[in-house]
Scaffold this active site. Structure first.
Site, PDB file in Angstrom:
ATOM      1  N   ASP A   7      50.660  35.097  44.401  1.00 57.01           N
ATOM      2  CA  ASP A   7      51.721  35.216  43.257  1.00 57.01           C
ATOM      3  C   ASP A   7      52.695  36.053  43.665  1.00 57.01           C
ATOM      4  O   ASP A   7      52.452  36.925  44.728  1.00 57.01           O
ATOM      5  CB  ASP A   7      50.957  35.243  41.860  1.00 57.01           C
ATOM      6  N   CYS A  63      46.643  38.578  44.134  1.00 58.71           N
ATOM      7  CA  CYS A  63      47.589  38.600  43.098  1.00 58.71           C
ATOM      8  C   CYS A  63      47.751  39.871  42.722  1.00 58.71           C
ATOM      9  O   CYS A  63      47.245  40.786  43.661  1.00 58.71           O
ATOM     10  CB  CYS A  63      47.366  37.839  41.902  1.00 58.71           C
ATOM     11  N   THR A  65      45.986  42.098  40.644  1.00 59.20           N
ATOM     12  CA  THR A  65      44.778  42.486  40.581  1.00 59.20           C
ATOM     13  C   THR A  65      43.625  41.795  41.343  1.00 59.20           C
ATOM     14  O   THR A  65      42.441  42.378  41.567  1.00 59.20           O
ATOM     15  CB  THR A  65      43.995  42.565  38.977  1.00 59.20           C
ATOM     16  N   GLY A  66      43.904  40.685  41.520  1.00 54.25           N
ATOM     17  CA  GLY A  66      42.743  39.770  42.148  1.00 54.25           C
ATOM     18  C   GLY A  66      42.005  38.851  41.066  1.00 54.25           C
ATOM     19  O   GLY A  66      41.173  38.379  41.386  1.00 54.25           O
ATOM     20  N   ILE A  67      42.025  39.499  40.002  1.00 52.57           N
ATOM     21  CA  ILE A  67      41.094  38.937  38.814  1.00 52.57           C
ATOM     22  C   ILE A  67      41.640  37.503  38.341  1.00 52.57           C
ATOM     23  O   ILE A  67      40.720  36.525  38.305  1.00 52.57           O
ATOM     24  CB  ILE A  67      40.981  39.897  37.736  1.00 52.57           C
ATOM     25  N   GLY A  68      43.008  37.221  38.121  1.00 48.84           N
ATOM     26  CA  GLY A  68      43.218  36.054  37.732  1.00 48.84           C
ATOM     27  C   GLY A  68      43.075  35.001  38.797  1.00 48.84           C
ATOM     28  O   GLY A  68      42.523  33.753  38.545  1.00 48.84           O
ATOM     29  N   MET A  69      43.261  35.337  40.194  1.00 47.79           N
ATOM     30  CA  MET A  69      43.082  34.480  40.944  1.00 47.79           C
ATOM     31  C   MET A  69      41.590  34.131  41.190  1.00 47.79           C
ATOM     32  O   MET A  69      41.219  32.848  41.406  1.00 47.79           O
ATOM     33  CB  MET A  69      43.436  34.985  42.311  1.00 47.79           C
ATOM     34  N   HIS A  96      25.212  37.140  51.750  1.00 45.10           N
ATOM     35  CA  HIS A  96      24.225  36.714  50.596  1.00 45.10           C
ATOM     36  C   HIS A  96      24.870  35.556  49.667  1.00 45.10           C
ATOM     37  O   HIS A  96      24.055  34.574  49.217  1.00 45.10           O
ATOM     38  CB  HIS A  96      24.060  37.991  49.588  1.00 45.10           C
ATOM     39  N   ARG A 130      16.565  33.203  52.301  1.00 48.40           N
ATOM     40  CA  ARG A 130      16.080  33.307  50.895  1.00 48.40           C
ATOM     41  C   ARG A 130      17.178  33.029  50.033  1.00 48.40           C
ATOM     42  O   ARG A 130      17.135  32.767  48.911  1.00 48.40           O
ATOM     43  CB  ARG A 130      15.321  34.808  50.695  1.00 48.40           C
ATOM     44  N   HIS A 131      18.562  33.377  50.774  1.00 52.25           N
ATOM     45  CA  HIS A 131      19.725  33.321  49.997  1.00 52.25           C
ATOM     46  C   HIS A 131      20.038  31.763  49.698  1.00 52.25           C
ATOM     47  O   HIS A 131      21.000  31.474  48.661  1.00 52.25           O
ATOM     48  CB  HIS A 131      20.902  34.024  50.783  1.00 52.25           C
TER      49      HIS A 131
HETATM   50  C1  RB5 Z   1      51.257  39.132  37.549  1.00 54.01           C
HETATM   51  O1  RB5 Z   1      52.026  40.057  36.836  1.00 54.01           O
HETATM   52  C2  RB5 Z   1      49.672  39.553  37.190  1.00 54.01           C
HETATM   53  O2  RB5 Z   1      49.329  39.162  36.141  1.00 54.01           O
HETATM   54  C3  RB5 Z   1      49.033  39.088  38.115  1.00 54.01           C
HETATM   55  O3  RB5 Z   1      49.527  39.161  39.507  1.00 54.01           O
HETATM   56  C4  RB5 Z   1      47.482  39.091  38.346  1.00 54.01           C
HETATM   57  O4  RB5 Z   1      47.111  40.486  38.415  1.00 54.01           O
HETATM   58  C5  RB5 Z   1      46.671  38.313  37.514  1.00 54.01           C
HETATM   59  O5  RB5 Z   1      45.461  38.375  37.340  1.00 54.01           O
END
Ligand code: RB5
Length: 144
Positions: A7, A63, A65-69, A96, A130-131
């Site tokens: 993004d 993205c 944080t990488g979290i949303g992706m 693994h 085993r994985h």
């Molecule tokens: C965009 O501002 C931000 O929310 C996105 O890049 C990401 O961090 C979401 O997880």
């Protein structure tokens, strides 16, 4: 062939990663964005489709944080996405978990580390053994 997407928060890092992987001889398919504001689930869906239709073996999603992706990618059948901010996790999620998508946070790690993480993710195979049964159990939960 590596599918890659980001993004707006991950655009600059994606360009660095593409440059780096191209220098290493990898072919990449860039599924956007081009720096404009987008919703990360739309890009995650496009990259993951390349994995599930068999046209790419691995994917990279970036993205802020990488979290949303990673949350989005892991909702798609057949995807095992790993959010990595260190080399060890990237190595062992391949060994693994047989992860097929690497997620990274451009506002969390620098380009040097991100390229190292991408390298180890792409260069490491699944250990099997085993994985195998554990990954199979994980994937069975998709049917629940
Ligand atoms: C965009 O501002 C931000 O929310 C996105 O890049 C990401 O961090 C979401 O997880």
């Amino acid at each position: 062939m590596i599918a890659i997407g980001c993004d707006h928060g991950g655009y600059a890092l994606k360009c660095e990663i593409i440059r780096h992987l191209t220098e290493r001889g990898f072919e990449t398919v860039d599924l956007g964005c081009g720096g404009e504001t987008v919703d990360y689930p739309d890009i995650a869906e496009k990259v993951c489709a390349k994995i599930t239709d068999g046209s790419c073996e691995r994917g990279i999603l970036i993205c802020g944080t990488g979290i949303g992706m990673s949350m989005t990618a892991n909702k798609i059948k057949g995807i095992r996405a790993a959010l990595c901010g260190d080399w060890f996790s990237a190595k062992f999620t391949r060994l693994h978990n047989d992860a097929n998508v690497l997620c990274m946070g451009a506002r969390v790690i620098g380009a040097g580390l991100a390229c190292e993480i991408a390298d180890v993710f792409l260069d490491t195979g699944f250990e099997g053994g085993r994985h195998v049964a554990r990954v199979e159990k994980m994937m069975k939960l998709e049917d629940k």
